[in-house]
Design a protein around this motif. Structure first.
Motif, mmCIF file in Angstrom:
data_model
loop_
_atom_site.group_PDB
_atom_site.id
_atom_site.type_symbol
_atom_site.label_atom_id
_atom_site.label_comp_id
_atom_site.label_asym_id
_atom_site.label_seq_id
_atom_site.Cartn_x
_atom_site.Cartn_y
_atom_site.Cartn_z
ATOM 1 N N VAL A 84 0.838 -1.204 0.000
ATOM 2 C CA VAL A 84 0.000 0.000 0.000
ATOM 3 C C VAL A 84 0.870 1.249 0.000
ATOM 4 C CG1 VAL A 84 -1.646 1.338 1.393
ATOM 5 C CG2 VAL A 84 -1.990 -1.117 1.073
ATOM 6 N N ALA A 85 1.934 1.243 0.813
ATOM 7 C CA ALA A 85 2.832 2.401 0.858
ATOM 8 C C ALA A 85 3.495 2.629 -0.491
ATOM 9 C CB ALA A 85 3.892 2.196 1.944
ATOM 10 N N LEU B 297 2.260 1.801 -3.413
ATOM 11 C CA LEU B 297 1.219 2.329 -4.314
ATOM 12 C C LEU B 297 0.998 3.820 -4.069
ATOM 13 C CD1 LEU B 297 -1.401 -0.588 -4.279
ATOM 14 C CD2 LEU B 297 0.078 0.102 -6.173
ATOM 15 N N LYS B 298 0.994 4.237 -2.800
ATOM 16 C CA LYS B 298 0.814 5.650 -2.478
ATOM 17 C C LYS B 298 2.006 6.471 -2.969
ATOM 18 C CE LYS B 298 -2.319 5.188 1.413
ATOM 19 N NZ LYS B 298 -2.585 5.462 2.812
ATOM 20 N N ASP C 119 3.905 5.731 -5.554
ATOM 21 C CA ASP C 119 3.766 5.811 -7.012
ATOM 22 C C ASP C 119 2.712 6.843 -7.416
ATOM 23 O OD1 ASP C 119 5.728 3.919 -7.425
ATOM 24 O OD2 ASP C 119 4.307 2.239 -7.618
ATOM 25 N N ALA C 120 1.594 6.845 -6.704
ATOM 26 C CA ALA C 120 0.539 7.820 -7.003
ATOM 27 C C ALA C 120 1.034 9.241 -6.758
ATOM 28 C CB ALA C 120 -0.704 7.524 -6.159
ATOM 29 N N GLU C 121 1.785 9.452 -5.693
ATOM 30 C CA GLU C 121 2.318 10.775 -5.387
ATOM 31 C C GLU C 121 3.335 11.198 -6.444
ATOM 32 O OE1 GLU C 121 2.688 14.391 -3.348
ATOM 33 O OE2 GLU C 121 1.143 12.844 -3.329
ATOM 34 N N ARG D 30 1.418 12.393 -9.386
ATOM 35 C CA ARG D 30 0.806 13.692 -9.112
ATOM 36 C C ARG D 30 1.846 14.807 -9.203
ATOM 37 N NH1 ARG D 30 0.231 17.512 -5.806
ATOM 38 N NH2 ARG D 30 1.553 16.730 -4.148
ATOM 39 N N GLU E 8 11.107 5.534 -0.244
ATOM 40 C CA GLU E 8 10.925 4.167 -0.720
ATOM 41 C C GLU E 8 12.133 3.298 -0.353
ATOM 42 O OE1 GLU E 8 9.407 1.732 -4.643
ATOM 43 O OE2 GLU E 8 9.998 3.818 -4.881
#
Length: 192
Positions: A126-127, A129-130, A132-134, A137, A160
């Motif tokens: 989950v971390a 994925l967050k 990667d999303a950040e 963005r 990371e």
């Protein structure tokens, strides 16, 4: 024959008796005479303090005090001792866990640990994925300058790396060193 082993990292000297045993070395106490060895207070203390271990003592003569390994134990006696040890272990284990089972407690503990590790692994996913999303963005944010984008991406990469390093050290390291963090942050800033 009465063979003993020095359990210390250093030489064990018996000056009053005129001999010494090197680290992890063995010595035949019968070379002194059985009565002299059994009557020696120095040897009694060495056994009591755990400096010496009885490896072999013929004629099944037990030591006056201290640990020993008895020669001639039967298979039945060994099985009985092992069964008694298992029962004592599980009774102590029950007290430790505060429950009533034996082997079941150990199995439950194993399952709980596996579940905890799986939860941590899922949290790591989950971390990531967050992160990667950040990253996505930040790259698409038109309000940021190129320097800000590089700095934020470098920060996310460092986070990371820290996550991966902490996860790989899980269960192996008990403390962290803050000095390395400062150097890593200085390297991170120098790359901007």
């Amino acid at each position: 024959m009465w063979i003993v082993k020095n359990l210390l990292r250093g030489t064990l000297s018996f000056r009053g008796m005129g001999f010494s045993i090197p680290p992890s070395g063995e010595y035949d106490l019968d070379s002194l005479g059985r009565q002299v060895a059994e009557g020696s207070n120095q040897l009694v203390v060495a056994f009591e303090e755990g400096y010496l271990q009885n490896i072999f003592k013929d004629q099944g003569a037990p030591l006056r005090k201290g640990p020993d390994i008895q020669a001639g134990i039967t298979a039945g006696e060994l099985d009985d001792r092992l069964l008694k040890y298992k029962q004592e272990f599980f009774s102590e284990f029950k007290v430790l866990l505060g429950s009533v089972g034996g082997k079941e407690d150990l199995d439950n503990l194993k399952q709980g640990i596996v579940g905890d590790v799986q939860e941590m692994f899922d949290g790591l996913k989950v971390a990531k994925l967050k992160l990667d999303a950040e990253r996505k963005r930040i790259v698409t944010d038109a309000s940021l300058s190129k320097a800000e984008i590089r700095a934020r991406l470098a920060f996310l990469e460092q986070q990371e790396r820290d996550l991966k390093a902490n996860f790989s050290k899980l269960g192996r390291q008990t403390s962290t060193q803050n000095g390395d963090d400062i150097l890593d942050k200085a390297d991170l800033l120098s790359n901007i």
